[in-house]
Motif scaffolding. Structure first.
Motif, PDB file in Angstrom:
ATOM      1  N   MET A  91       0.820  -1.205   0.000  1.00 56.61           N
ATOM      2  CA  MET A  91       0.000   0.000   0.000  1.00 56.61           C
ATOM      3  C   MET A  91       0.859   1.262   0.000  1.00 56.61           C
ATOM      4  SD  MET A  91      -3.276  -0.873   2.427  1.00 56.61           S
ATOM      5  CE  MET A  91      -4.452  -2.151   1.949  1.00 56.61           C
ATOM      6  N   ILE A  92       2.002   1.220   0.649  1.00 54.88           N
ATOM      7  CA  ILE A  92       2.920   2.365   0.658  1.00 54.88           C
ATOM      8  C   ILE A  92       3.305   2.729  -0.774  1.00 54.88           C
ATOM      9  CG2 ILE A  92       5.307   3.014   1.192  1.00 54.88           C
ATOM     10  CD1 ILE A  92       4.888   1.624   3.937  1.00 54.88           C
ATOM     11  N   TRP A  93       3.641   1.711  -1.583  1.00 50.62           N
ATOM     12  CA  TRP A  93       4.018   1.953  -2.984  1.00 50.62           C
ATOM     13  C   TRP A  93       2.803   2.297  -3.837  1.00 50.62           C
ATOM     14  CZ3 TRP A  93       8.824   2.861  -4.093  1.00 50.62           C
ATOM     15  CH2 TRP A  93       9.854   2.235  -3.386  1.00 50.62           C
ATOM     16  N   GLN A  94       1.708   1.590  -3.618  1.00 50.32           N
ATOM     17  CA  GLN A  94       0.496   1.773  -4.429  1.00 50.32           C
ATOM     18  C   GLN A  94      -0.055   3.191  -4.287  1.00 50.32           C
ATOM     19  OE1 GLN A  94      -3.101  -0.151  -2.892  1.00 50.32           O
ATOM     20  NE2 GLN A  94      -3.507  -0.972  -4.948  1.00 50.32           N
ATOM     21  N   VAL A  95      -0.190   3.653  -3.069  1.00 48.09           N
ATOM     22  CA  VAL A  95      -0.747   4.987  -2.842  1.00 48.09           C
ATOM     23  C   VAL A  95       0.221   6.068  -3.313  1.00 48.09           C
ATOM     24  CG1 VAL A  95      -1.647   6.580  -1.103  1.00 48.09           C
ATOM     25  CG2 VAL A  95      -2.188   4.151  -0.945  1.00 48.09           C
ATOM     26  N   ALA A  96       1.524   5.791  -3.238  1.00 47.57           N
ATOM     27  CA  ALA A  96       2.507   6.755  -3.752  1.00 47.57           C
ATOM     28  C   ALA A  96       2.313   6.974  -5.250  1.00 47.57           C
ATOM     29  CB  ALA A  96       3.927   6.268  -3.465  1.00 47.57           C
ATOM     30  N   ASP A  97       2.040   5.902  -5.978  1.00 48.33           N
ATOM     31  CA  ASP A  97       1.796   6.024  -7.416  1.00 48.33           C
ATOM     32  C   ASP A  97       0.547   6.847  -7.666  1.00 48.33           C
ATOM     33  OD1 ASP A  97       1.881   5.712 -10.142  1.00 48.33           O
ATOM     34  OD2 ASP A  97       1.472   3.561 -10.149  1.00 48.33           O
ATOM     35  N   VAL A 128       8.568   7.529  -3.041  1.00 52.75           N
ATOM     36  CA  VAL A 128       9.062   6.883  -1.828  1.00 52.75           C
ATOM     37  C   VAL A 128      10.576   6.729  -1.957  1.00 52.75           C
ATOM     38  CG1 VAL A 128       9.013   4.788  -0.415  1.00 52.75           C
ATOM     39  CG2 VAL A 128       6.893   5.657  -1.430  1.00 52.75           C
ATOM     40  N   LEU A 129      11.321   7.447  -1.119  1.00 53.92           N
ATOM     41  CA  LEU A 129      12.780   7.324  -1.144  1.00 53.92           C
ATOM     42  C   LEU A 129      13.220   6.090  -0.371  1.00 53.92           C
ATOM     43  CD1 LEU A 129      13.799  11.061  -0.667  1.00 53.92           C
ATOM     44  CD2 LEU A 129      13.414   9.786  -2.785  1.00 53.92           C
ATOM     45  N   THR A 130      12.602   5.849   0.760  1.00 48.75           N
ATOM     46  CA  THR A 130      12.754   4.589   1.479  1.00 48.75           C
ATOM     47  C   THR A 130      11.631   4.493   2.502  1.00 48.75           C
ATOM     48  OG1 THR A 130      14.347   3.062   2.487  1.00 48.75           O
ATOM     49  CG2 THR A 130      14.269   5.318   3.397  1.00 48.75           C
ATOM     50  N   ARG A 158      12.985  -7.895   4.872  1.00 53.78           N
ATOM     51  CA  ARG A 158      12.186  -7.740   3.652  1.00 53.78           C
ATOM     52  C   ARG A 158      11.419  -6.429   3.594  1.00 53.78           C
ATOM     53  NH1 ARG A 158       9.578 -10.004  -0.504  1.00 53.78           N
ATOM     54  NH2 ARG A 158       7.339  -9.636  -0.775  1.00 53.78           N
ATOM     55  N   PHE A 159      11.010  -5.903   4.735  1.00 57.80           N
ATOM     56  CA  PHE A 159      10.030  -4.814   4.744  1.00 57.80           C
ATOM     57  C   PHE A 159      10.679  -3.438   4.926  1.00 57.80           C
ATOM     58  CE2 PHE A 159       8.358  -8.734   6.622  1.00 57.80           C
ATOM     59  CZ  PHE A 159       7.472  -9.101   5.613  1.00 57.80           C
ATOM     60  N   CYS A 160      11.736  -3.187   4.155  1.00 57.11           N
ATOM     61  CA  CYS A 160      12.341  -1.857   4.153  1.00 57.11           C
ATOM     62  C   CYS A 160      12.863  -1.548   2.749  1.00 57.11           C
ATOM     63  CB  CYS A 160      13.450  -1.729   5.198  1.00 57.11           C
ATOM     64  SG  CYS A 160      14.993  -2.581   4.815  1.00 57.11           S
ATOM     65  N   GLY A 161      13.023  -0.267   2.465  1.00 63.14           N
ATOM     66  CA  GLY A 161      13.423   0.159   1.133  1.00 63.14           C
ATOM     67  C   GLY A 161      14.802  -0.318   0.738  1.00 63.14           C
ATOM     68  N   TYR A 162      15.720  -0.370   1.699  1.00 58.71           N
ATOM     69  CA  TYR A 162      17.084  -0.790   1.393  1.00 58.71           C
ATOM     70  C   TYR A 162      17.104  -2.229   0.869  1.00 58.71           C
ATOM     71  CZ  TYR A 162      22.077  -1.757   1.987  1.00 58.71           C
ATOM     72  OH  TYR A 162      23.385  -2.107   1.777  1.00 58.71           O
ATOM     73  N   ALA A 163      16.368  -3.115   1.539  1.00 61.25           N
ATOM     74  CA  ALA A 163      16.324  -4.513   1.114  1.00 61.25           C
ATOM     75  C   ALA A 163      15.731  -4.649  -0.283  1.00 61.25           C
ATOM     76  CB  ALA A 163      15.513  -5.341   2.114  1.00 61.25           C
ATOM     77  N   GLU A 164      14.692  -3.879  -0.579  1.00 61.14           N
ATOM     78  CA  GLU A 164      14.080  -3.928  -1.918  1.00 61.14           C
ATOM     79  C   GLU A 164      15.058  -3.436  -2.978  1.00 61.14           C
ATOM     80  OE1 GLU A 164       9.996  -3.561  -2.934  1.00 61.14           O
ATOM     81  OE2 GLU A 164       9.544  -2.608  -1.008  1.00 61.14           O
ATOM     82  N   ALA A 165      15.839  -2.412  -2.637  1.00 60.12           N
ATOM     83  CA  ALA A 165      16.826  -1.893  -3.586  1.00 60.12           C
ATOM     84  C   ALA A 165      17.914  -2.925  -3.869  1.00 60.12           C
ATOM     85  CB  ALA A 165      17.436  -0.603  -3.051  1.00 60.12           C
ATOM     86  N   VAL A 166      18.352  -3.627  -2.823  1.00 55.77           N
ATOM     87  CA  VAL A 166      19.420  -4.618  -2.970  1.00 55.77           C
ATOM     88  C   VAL A 166      19.009  -5.752  -3.904  1.00 55.77           C
ATOM     89  CG1 VAL A 166      20.725  -6.405  -1.740  1.00 55.77           C
ATOM     90  CG2 VAL A 166      20.572  -4.107  -0.792  1.00 55.77           C
ATOM     91  N   GLY A 198      16.957  -5.480  -6.345  1.00 55.46           N
ATOM     92  CA  GLY A 198      16.755  -5.013  -7.703  1.00 55.46           C
ATOM     93  C   GLY A 198      15.438  -4.374  -8.031  1.00 55.46           C
ATOM     94  N   VAL A 199      14.612  -4.056  -7.024  1.00 60.74           N
ATOM     95  CA  VAL A 199      13.345  -3.373  -7.296  1.00 60.74           C
ATOM     96  C   VAL A 199      13.657  -1.949  -7.757  1.00 60.74           C
ATOM     97  CG1 VAL A 199      11.171  -2.529  -6.316  1.00 60.74           C
ATOM     98  CG2 VAL A 199      12.106  -4.749  -5.591  1.00 60.74           C
ATOM     99  N   LYS A 200      13.278  -1.616  -8.992  1.00 59.34           N
ATOM    100  CA  LYS A 200      13.700  -0.359  -9.603  1.00 59.34           C
ATOM    101  C   LYS A 200      13.241   0.883  -8.843  1.00 59.34           C
ATOM    102  CE  LYS A 200      14.275  -2.163 -14.294  1.00 59.34           C
ATOM    103  NZ  LYS A 200      13.848  -2.056 -15.719  1.00 59.34           N
ATOM    104  N   ALA A 201      12.000   0.873  -8.361  1.00 59.08           N
ATOM    105  CA  ALA A 201      11.496   2.048  -7.635  1.00 59.08           C
ATOM    106  C   ALA A 201      12.297   2.278  -6.364  1.00 59.08           C
ATOM    107  CB  ALA A 201      10.022   1.860  -7.302  1.00 59.08           C
ATOM    108  N   ALA A 202      12.637   1.190  -5.677  1.00 59.60           N
ATOM    109  CA  ALA A 202      13.438   1.305  -4.452  1.00 59.60           C
ATOM    110  C   ALA A 202      14.852   1.765  -4.768  1.00 59.60           C
ATOM    111  CB  ALA A 202      13.461  -0.025  -3.710  1.00 59.60           C
ATOM    112  N   GLN A 203      15.416   1.261  -5.866  1.00 62.32           N
ATOM    113  CA  GLN A 203      16.758   1.690  -6.276  1.00 62.32           C
ATOM    114  C   GLN A 203      16.773   3.172  -6.636  1.00 62.32           C
ATOM    115  OE1 GLN A 203      17.681  -1.102  -9.426  1.00 62.32           O
ATOM    116  NE2 GLN A 203      18.813  -2.446  -8.025  1.00 62.32           N
ATOM    117  N   ALA A 204      15.717   3.635  -7.296  1.00 62.85           N
ATOM    118  CA  ALA A 204      15.641   5.051  -7.659  1.00 62.85           C
ATOM    119  C   ALA A 204      15.614   5.906  -6.404  1.00 62.85           C
ATOM    120  CB  ALA A 204      14.389   5.298  -8.507  1.00 62.85           C
ATOM    121  N   GLY A 205      14.873   5.433  -5.370  1.00 66.65           N
ATOM    122  CA  GLY A 205      14.817   6.180  -4.114  1.00 66.65           C
ATOM    123  C   GLY A 205      16.170   6.235  -3.457  1.00 66.65           C
TER     124      GLY A 205
END
Length: 208
Positions: free
Chosen positions: A39-45, A51-53, A191-199, A201-208
């Motif tokens: 929901m954090i990502w969905q509502v941001a869109d 979402v930076l992290t 699993r439930f943090c932006g850094y882990a998603e970036a690591v 390869g989730v593109k939105a998390a990497q961009a943040g």
């Protein structure tokens, strides 16, 4: 008495937002954390914020948001964002999208009011947090045969700015929550943090 929130107008702004569960209860297991993460990502869109992290813990969550100033949103983008909120629409929701689309195409006075109402929910940190918390509360209460408030109070927010590296410092503070709590030794393993998603390869998390 409500305390007026600090909001920036005329330029992009970054906010650190946090909200805690009522009584500090540890209500969120992995399933709940996963839904709140989505929901954090969905509502941001939908809201047009970045979402930076973020980090979802068992009794609270943090999100670091970049809110752009003066977004231009045409009707096609407006409806795309609206559909983001209903990735698996019911028949009623699908019909609602058709009705909204036809109303906007007609560009009547009613359409102008509808457009203004939707745009008012975008590009605003308060509207973003309100939507995330309300949508998650409805889901949580429905799935746990529960009613009543889920969150302790209104969300807290801090405008992130200043000399040095305030964004990096705040992002690190947020991503290191599970480390400070003793859950993991490295945030990439949570699993439930932006850094882990970036690591991973989730593109939105990497961009943040």
């Amino acid at each position: 008495m409500k305390i007026r929130r600090t909001k920036v107008h005329g330029r992009d702004a970054v906010y650190h937002c946090m909200s805690r569960v009522v009584n500090g209860e540890r209500l969120f297991q992995d399933r709940e954390k996963e839904m709140l993460r989505k929901m954090i990502w969905q509502v941001a869109d939908f809201c047009g914020v970045e979402v930076l992290t973020y980090c979802v813990m068992s009794n609270h969550f943090h999100v670091l948001l970049r809110v752009p100033d003066g977004q231009r949103v045409d009707d096609a983008e407006l409806m795309r964002r609206y559909r983001v909120l209903y990735p698996k629409p019911t028949k009623y929701q699908a019909d609602s999208v058709k009705v909204l689309t036809s109303q906007l195409e007609a560009d009547s006075e009613e359409a102008q009011q509808l457009r203004a109402k939707l745009l008012a929910r975008m590009g605003d940190v308060s509207e973003y947090m309100k939507a995330v918390k309300q949508r998650f509360s409805v889901w949580f209460n429905r799935n746990h045969q529960r009613y009543g408030t889920l969150w302790a109070d209104r969300f807290k927010s801090v405008l992130v700015e200043g000399h040095g590296n305030p964004l990096q410092t705040m992002a690190a503070y947020i991503d290191l929550n599970p480390v400070r709590a003793g859950i993991v030794e490295d945030p990439k393993d949570y699993r439930f943090c932006g850094y882990a998603e970036a690591v991973v390869g989730v593109k939105a998390a990497q961009a943040g």
